[in-house]
Scaffold this motif. Structure first.
Motif, mmCIF file in Angstrom:
data_model
loop_
_atom_site.group_PDB
_atom_site.id
_atom_site.type_symbol
_atom_site.label_atom_id
_atom_site.label_comp_id
_atom_site.label_asym_id
_atom_site.label_seq_id
_atom_site.Cartn_x
_atom_site.Cartn_y
_atom_site.Cartn_z
ATOM 1 N N TRP A 47 0.848 -1.185 0.000
ATOM 2 C CA TRP A 47 0.000 0.000 0.000
ATOM 3 C C TRP A 47 0.886 1.238 0.000
ATOM 4 O O TRP A 47 2.112 1.144 -0.061
ATOM 5 C CB TRP A 47 -0.980 -0.019 1.175
ATOM 6 C CG TRP A 47 -2.156 0.881 0.948
ATOM 7 C CD1 TRP A 47 -2.417 2.071 1.544
ATOM 8 C CD2 TRP A 47 -3.228 0.668 0.007
ATOM 9 N NE1 TRP A 47 -3.581 2.626 1.044
ATOM 10 C CE2 TRP A 47 -4.095 1.779 0.096
ATOM 11 C CE3 TRP A 47 -3.525 -0.349 -0.896
ATOM 12 C CZ2 TRP A 47 -5.239 1.895 -0.682
ATOM 13 C CZ3 TRP A 47 -4.665 -0.228 -1.670
ATOM 14 C CH2 TRP A 47 -5.510 0.880 -1.559
ATOM 15 N N PHE A 48 0.268 2.411 0.026
ATOM 16 C CA PHE A 48 0.938 3.695 -0.146
ATOM 17 C C PHE A 48 0.582 4.603 1.026
ATOM 18 O O PHE A 48 -0.596 4.769 1.351
ATOM 19 C CB PHE A 48 0.462 4.308 -1.467
ATOM 20 C CG PHE A 48 0.934 5.718 -1.752
ATOM 21 C CD1 PHE A 48 2.133 5.937 -2.406
ATOM 22 C CD2 PHE A 48 0.152 6.815 -1.407
ATOM 23 C CE1 PHE A 48 2.546 7.223 -2.712
ATOM 24 C CE2 PHE A 48 0.568 8.100 -1.709
ATOM 25 C CZ PHE A 48 1.771 8.302 -2.361
ATOM 26 N N LEU B 108 4.785 1.868 0.692
ATOM 27 C CA LEU B 108 5.643 2.872 0.067
ATOM 28 C C LEU B 108 5.554 4.175 0.838
ATOM 29 O O LEU B 108 4.464 4.710 1.077
ATOM 30 C CB LEU B 108 5.215 3.095 -1.387
ATOM 31 C CG LEU B 108 5.901 4.255 -2.136
ATOM 32 C CD1 LEU B 108 7.412 4.071 -2.183
ATOM 33 C CD2 LEU B 108 5.325 4.406 -3.540
ATOM 34 N N PRO C 298 6.607 7.803 0.151
ATOM 35 C CA PRO C 298 7.109 8.665 -0.927
ATOM 36 C C PRO C 298 7.935 9.830 -0.397
ATOM 37 O O PRO C 298 7.945 10.118 0.809
ATOM 38 C CB PRO C 298 5.824 9.149 -1.596
ATOM 39 C CG PRO C 298 4.824 9.151 -0.490
ATOM 40 C CD PRO C 298 5.168 7.975 0.376
ATOM 41 N N ARG D 217 2.786 0.142 -10.067
ATOM 42 C CA ARG D 217 2.353 1.164 -9.116
ATOM 43 C C ARG D 217 1.108 1.861 -9.669
ATOM 44 O O ARG D 217 1.178 2.555 -10.694
ATOM 45 C CB ARG D 217 3.495 2.182 -8.898
ATOM 46 C CG ARG D 217 3.078 3.492 -8.249
ATOM 47 C CD ARG D 217 2.846 3.356 -6.765
ATOM 48 N NE ARG D 217 2.312 4.615 -6.221
ATOM 49 C CZ ARG D 217 1.022 4.786 -5.903
ATOM 50 N NH1 ARG D 217 0.149 3.807 -6.069
ATOM 51 N NH2 ARG D 217 0.610 5.932 -5.413
ATOM 52 N N ILE E 89 2.117 -1.993 -5.907
ATOM 53 C CA ILE E 89 2.023 -0.904 -4.932
ATOM 54 C C ILE E 89 0.761 -0.135 -5.268
ATOM 55 O O ILE E 89 0.697 0.588 -6.260
ATOM 56 C CB ILE E 89 3.251 0.012 -4.991
ATOM 57 C CG1 ILE E 89 4.540 -0.784 -4.784
ATOM 58 C CG2 ILE E 89 3.137 1.109 -3.926
ATOM 59 C CD1 ILE E 89 5.810 0.017 -5.047
ATOM 60 N N SER F 235 -2.849 2.195 -4.191
ATOM 61 C CA SER F 235 -3.354 3.274 -3.343
ATOM 62 C C SER F 235 -4.748 3.623 -3.811
ATOM 63 O O SER F 235 -5.202 3.175 -4.872
ATOM 64 C CB SER F 235 -2.439 4.505 -3.410
ATOM 65 O OG SER F 235 -2.300 4.971 -4.742
ATOM 66 N N HIS G 23 -6.930 7.219 1.304
ATOM 67 C CA HIS G 23 -6.042 6.061 1.291
ATOM 68 C C HIS G 23 -6.395 5.011 2.337
ATOM 69 O O HIS G 23 -6.362 3.810 2.056
ATOM 70 C CB HIS G 23 -4.594 6.510 1.459
ATOM 71 C CG HIS G 23 -4.074 7.258 0.269
ATOM 72 N ND1 HIS G 23 -3.920 6.670 -0.964
ATOM 73 C CD2 HIS G 23 -3.694 8.545 0.121
ATOM 74 C CE1 HIS G 23 -3.454 7.565 -1.828
ATOM 75 N NE2 HIS G 23 -3.315 8.713 -1.191
#
Length: 373
Positions: A22-23, A64, A66, A237, A338, A340, A344
């Motif tokens: 997940w993000f 992830l 960022p 992604r 990955i 999202s 989220h």
């Protein structure tokens, strides 16, 4: 909570295992309505920690984190704070040139110790503030950094004299839990980016595209890596919107864009450091080829790219349809996803209940090849 319906007759284990991640929206990238900032969804330690803990609770494999110089909160500090609270792997985005390589290696090794060996690294090749470097030398710099970083994280002495990195160092005292480098994830579509990834990445990340284009890029990257005596794994992604029916999923996609001002969407896209990259241009071309509702394939929706740089499309559908698209990508050679969604934490919950139990998944494990310089 609603009760998720069976995704399909497909049982976990019928396909090879893949990594499901997940993000965490550390870069002010969380919305109920795209392009409409919500103070409750802006990046903060508490908000982003909630996303990570949600992903951990539902059994995702990685998350992830960022990176952006001007947006949101710092990923490294966040990772160190939240790691002891979770069992997840963390995919920390690291921008080449932000720190000198020995300091970066020491920071990452220390972080891996805090995580008890759960660190993975997303290498970002970008300009740093006040700098504009052409694509080819910038990616060449990133290749050199990846080589020296891998050597240090593997516990080796370094004697390297390159165009951008010039170092002679004894073996580092601080090492990772395993004694070797975490996996390097890397994305980029320009020729220079592809050469950099072929030389130094372990997992080549792709943004959303049609499956035929995914196969085309994978074939090219397999060839480039083989020429350097290396091999790659592949990641996807993208965003996801899953609901109990396709009609509800498409309605959720339309609702997400229902308050977007086009000028605000353009401003959001322009403020990203990667807004002029080949990958972003490819996402724009994908969006332009879509139908009037933004779909380039029945279950691949490009509307998110109207208010977001980077990955600009979502898998949209009911549980069967979303699972089917993921399985199609697994069969095409994708090893890591990955995902999202917006907001989220809420979409993390929906995907976990509707689709994740039907996927054979786990941490991506393999021995990386040396970086070729």
């Amino acid at each position: 909570m609603t009760t998720a319906q069976p995704a399909s007759d497909t049982k976990p284990g019928t396909r090879r295992p893949v990594e499901m991640s997940w993000f965490a929206a550390l870069c002010d990238d969380d919305y109920e309505f795209l392009g409409v900032p919500d103070p409750q969804l802006q990046s903060s330690y508490e908000h982003c920690r909630n996303i990570v803990l949600t992903a951990d609770r539902y059994g995702y494999d990685n998350v992830l984190l960022p990176s952006g110089y001007a947006l949101g909160i710092d990923g490294t500090t966040f990772a160190a704070a939240v790691a002891p609270q979770t069992s997840l792997r963390m995919l920390l985005a690291v921008r080449c040139g932000e720190l000198v390589v020995p300091q970066l290696a020491r920071q990452l090794a220390t972080l891996d110790q805090i995580m008890d060996g759960r660190l993975t690294i997303n290498i970002i090749s970008s300009d740093i503030p006040g700098e504009e470097l052409a694509s080819e030398p910038r990616y060449r710099r990133s290749t050199e950094i990846m080589f020296v970083l891998r050597e240090l994280l593997d516990g080796h002495a370094v004697k390297f004299h390159g165009d951008f990195v010039d170092l002679e160092l004894d073996p580092p005292r601080v090492g990772t839990v395993s004694g070797s480098s975490p996996l390097f994830y890397f994305g980029g579509l320009s020729p220079a980016a592809r050469e950099c990834a072929a030389a130094g990445a372990d997992v080549f990340l792709m943004w959303p595209d049609t499956t035929d284009k995914v196969l085309e890029v994978k074939a090219d990257m397999d060839r480039r890596a083989a020429e350097k005596g290396r091999s790659l794994r592949y990641g996807w992604r993208s965003h996801v919107i899953v609901r109990e029916t396709e009609h509800e999923a498409r309605g959720a996609a339309a609702r997400l864009l229902s308050k977007l001002d086009p000028e605000q969407g353009q401003a959001i896209r322009a403020r990203s450091l990667d807004s002029a990259s080949a990958g972003v241009a490819n996402q724009a071309a994908l969006r332009e080829s879509a139908d009037d509702d933004g779909f380039v394939e029945r279950h691949l929706w490009t509307g998110i790219g109207r208010a977001r740089s980077g990955a600009g499309a979502a898998i949209v559908g009911d549980p069967d349809q979303v699972l089917g698209k993921i399985n199609e990508l697994v069969d095409a050679g994708i090893d890591s996803f990955i995902l999202s969604g917006y907001p989220h934490a809420a979409e993390c919950d929906l995907f976990a209940r509707h689709v994740l139990p039907h996927i054979n998944h786990g941490r991506l494990e393999f021995t990386p090849d040396p970086v070729a310089v």
